[in-house]
Design an enzyme around this catalytic site. Structure first.
Site, PDB file in Angstrom:
ATOM      1  N   GLU A  63      11.299   7.865 -15.565  1.00  0.00           N
ATOM      2  CA  GLU A  63      11.897   9.163 -15.259  1.00  0.00           C
ATOM      3  C   GLU A  63      12.515   9.169 -13.856  1.00  0.00           C
ATOM      4  O   GLU A  63      13.598   9.727 -13.643  1.00  0.00           O
ATOM      5  CB  GLU A  63      10.845  10.269 -15.394  1.00  0.00           C
ATOM      6  N   SER A  95       0.992   3.808  -3.279  1.00  0.00           N
ATOM      7  CA  SER A  95       0.370   4.887  -4.056  1.00  0.00           C
ATOM      8  C   SER A  95      -0.977   5.313  -3.488  1.00  0.00           C
ATOM      9  O   SER A  95      -1.738   4.489  -2.972  1.00  0.00           O
ATOM     10  CB  SER A  95       0.166   4.432  -5.499  1.00  0.00           C
ATOM     11  N   GLY A 138       0.829  -1.205   0.000  1.00  0.00           N
ATOM     12  CA  GLY A 138       0.000   0.000   0.000  1.00  0.00           C
ATOM     13  C   GLY A 138       0.859   1.249   0.000  1.00  0.00           C
ATOM     14  O   GLY A 138       1.146   1.819   1.052  1.00  0.00           O
ATOM     15  N   GLU A 169      13.409  -4.516  -5.298  1.00  0.00           N
ATOM     16  CA  GLU A 169      12.520  -5.031  -6.334  1.00  0.00           C
ATOM     17  C   GLU A 169      12.920  -4.587  -7.738  1.00  0.00           C
ATOM     18  O   GLU A 169      12.222  -4.853  -8.686  1.00  0.00           O
ATOM     19  CB  GLU A 169      11.067  -4.642  -6.049  1.00  0.00           C
TER      20      GLU A 169
END
Lengths: 379, 239
Positions: A366, A133, A131, A248
């Site tokens: 980005e 975003s 959890g 990750e």
């Protein structure tokens, strides 16, 4: 970065035997049915497969035996993961719990949390989601606004998460929440381990452009979780999450998740391929081989306790570019049509549609390039 | 890295610094032609890991001198594919130098009141370039490891030679174009050092096998493995 050294990939056991055993196990236990599920396989959910994989000792491999884990070396786990991905095995159910949540609970969690959650994770039965975003916090995680207030009974959570992969089948969520009232940015964020069966939690699906249900919105309406839900240090959630994200980025999933398409291209080309197809196979193979060297070297560095944040970002950037490039280039050269029923056409369509997500999940292109630039001494 | 290789690299750096102004003579005199010759035959007894390290430095500092040819001459008449392998290491070194020059330039050159390196557009370009450089460095190092595992057998390391040279060739476009772009006009001058590595990179892309050459060889070899066979062959070749 020293220019001419790879970190040696040196697992402690007989890796050839580990590969042979796992391939034999997969030959018996992996259903070959859904071809498209084998492309992009780390989001393919199959609880039965995950349970069987756990029973065979291939989940939670690096966790200590006292928590049900396999006490194996991280590079042994790396070999198992690359074999599972290369075979297109449906590892999506346990993927996040095995890769991230388990190791994070082991590192930062309390003894009670370890005993409670790790055995289920290692069995391939307990699934987790992340959890992070929120509607106002995507790349900028320090903008998290979901709050958790400490009360006499425990933490009271209010707010919303979004783009939460797998929340609908997960048992727990490791959430980044604001525990300090009036705090700004990274100060005042903490990680809470939330049982998703707790009253007050609503999970709603978000269907993606491929028609799949991976994402969710998760709403917290005065949700009460025990004091013991705090993971690690109160107020250190931002730093803990940054370390977790580093883990990750460099795994074999960054270049092997759509390996099924390369397999199909080679099989369709036959033993004596058209020169243009041979060229494409050669170019894709050269890229994949190089990515594998980079990923293995980064894994070895992580296993040795170093923090290869920049190298991990390089693997993600190059891996994403490779996996987005591959379906485009295959489509440019093969005769399969969009709706054709052959394997190559089906994989191609699925991966063309899935590919925009590759450079979004786990840090946008980005953001990743920004991390690399900082590592170069710019910014 | 071993202490012996550290010493070798220190020696190479010192000798190449001298050779940069006087030519290949000091490199010959220092005995680099004996690097791969076994100790029993009066050589240095080095391995391909040593060759990769030395050629990385050569590509970085003396890309126009025939250091790779000198090292391979110690082995007599070798498979041309070993020249391709050596070229990958030179390319990795030259790309490393192009990156170093670019970073130094954007951190120094000011426009609009701040160093170029503070602009996100410039940062993103250099990040892309750095990924390519890192990929070629990894390819060169992994190829050297495979050559050492096969006793320098160009045939047994054929897959890795093809993959590494092809990957290096394909990086040249991004590396040279970003390096020149961030340098602006100064990078296009005879006086400034950038062309000393970018022009050799352009040359090496077509030397000892261009993209089409190695892509055909690799593509046909992989077609012979079959789809699933690619993964099995690749993992069976781990050193």
């Amino acid at each position: 970065m020293q220019g001419f050294a790879l970190y040696p990939f040196d697992p402690p056991s007989d890796i050839a035997a580990l590969r042979t055993d796992l391939r034999a196990w997969l030959a018996v236990n992996q259903l070959q049915g859904d071809l498209v599920a084998r492309a992009n396989c780390w989001v393919s959910f199959d609880a039965g497969f995950s349970r069987a994989l756990g029973a065979a000792g291939y989940v939670g491999m690096t966790l200590p035996a006292r928590y049900g884990g396999g006490d194996r070396h991280p590079l042994e786990r790396y070999v198992v993961i690359e074999e599972l991905l290369a075979a297109g095995a449906p590892v999506g159910a346990h993927w996040i719990a095995d890769r991230q949540t388990g190791p994070l609970i082991l590192r930062y969690g309390s003894e009670e949390q370890r005993e409670r959650y790790l055995p289920g994770i290692a069995k391939g039965e307990l699934y987790a989601c992340i959890g992070l975003s929120e509607p106002g916090a995507g790349s900028d995680l320090a903008a998290v606004r979901t709050t958790a207030r400490e009360t006499a009974e425990g933490w009271r959570i209010n707010g919303q998460k979004i783009w939460t992969t797998g929340a609908h089948f997960s048992h727990i969520m490791l959430a980044l929440v604001r525990t300090e009232e009036g705090s700004e940015r990274n100060a005042g964020l903490s990680q809470l381990l939330i049982d998703l069966a707790t009253p007050g939690i609503t999970i709603r699906p978000i269907i993606d452009m491929a028609g799949h249900h991976d994402f969710n919105e998760v709403f917290f309406d005065d949700v009460l979780v025990p004091h013991g839900a705090l993971v690690g240090e109160r107020g250190q959630g931002g730093q803990q999450v940054t370390a977790e994200l580093g883990l990750e980025r460099s795994g074999p999933e960054r270049y092997l998740s759509s390996h099924a398409l390369l397999v199909a291209l080679i099989d369709a080309a036959g033993a004596d391929p058209d020169p243009a197809v041979a060229t494409l196979i050669g170019e894709l193979t050269a890229e994949m081989w190089t990515l594998r060297q980079l990923s293995m070297s980064t894994a070895a560095k992580l296993a040795a306790g170093e923090d290869p944040m920049v190298e991990a970002s390089v693997v993600k950037e190059l891996g994403n570019a490779f996996e987005q490039d591959m379906p485009r280039r295959v489509q440019a050269i093969v005769t399969s049509g969009w709706d054709d029923p052959d394997d190559l056409a089906k994989l191609l369509r699925a991966l063309l549609i899935a590919s925009p997500s590759f450079s979004l999940r786990g840090g946008t292109r980005e953001v990743i390039r920004g991390i690399i630039a900082r590592g170069l001494g710019l910014r | 890295m071993s202490a012996a290789r550290d010493m070798l690299c220190d020696t190479a750096s010192a000798v190449f610094t001298e050779a940069a102004s006087v030519g290949i003579g000091p490199v010959e005199d220092a005995g680099f032609g004996l690097l791969l010759v076994p100790e029993a035959d009066g050589g240095f007894g080095g391995d391909w890991g040593d060759v990769n390290a030395v050629l990385w430095i050569a590509g970085h500092s003396v890309p126009d001198l025939p250091v790779a040819a000198l090292i391979l001459s110690g082995l007599g008449d070798v498979d041309p594919a070993l020249h391709a392998a050596a070229t990958v290491s030179l390319m990795a070194g030259a790309m490393g130098q192009a990156l170093t020059l670019s970073i130094d330039h954007v951190n120094t050159r000011q426009q609009f009141g701040r160093p170029l390196g503070k602009f996100q557009a410039v940062q993103q370009s250099l990040a892309v370039m750095a990924c390519e450089v890192r990929a070629v460095e990894a390819a060169a190092a992994a190829l050297a490891a495979r050559l050492d595992a096969t006793g320098g057998d160009a045939l047994a390391a054929g897959f890795e030679i093809a993959a590494a040279k092809l990957r290096a060739n394909r990086a040249v476009g991004v590396v040279t174009s970003v390096a020149h772009q961030v340098h602006g006009a100064i990078g296009f001058t005879e006086e400034y050092d950038l062309h000393r590595v970018t022009v050799p990179l352009m040359r090496w892309r077509g030397t000892h096998g261009n993209d089409a050459h190695w892509a055909q060889i690799l593509g046909r070899q992989v077609a012979g493995f079959g789809g699933r066979g690619l993964w099995e062959a690749m993992t069976a070749r781990d050193a």
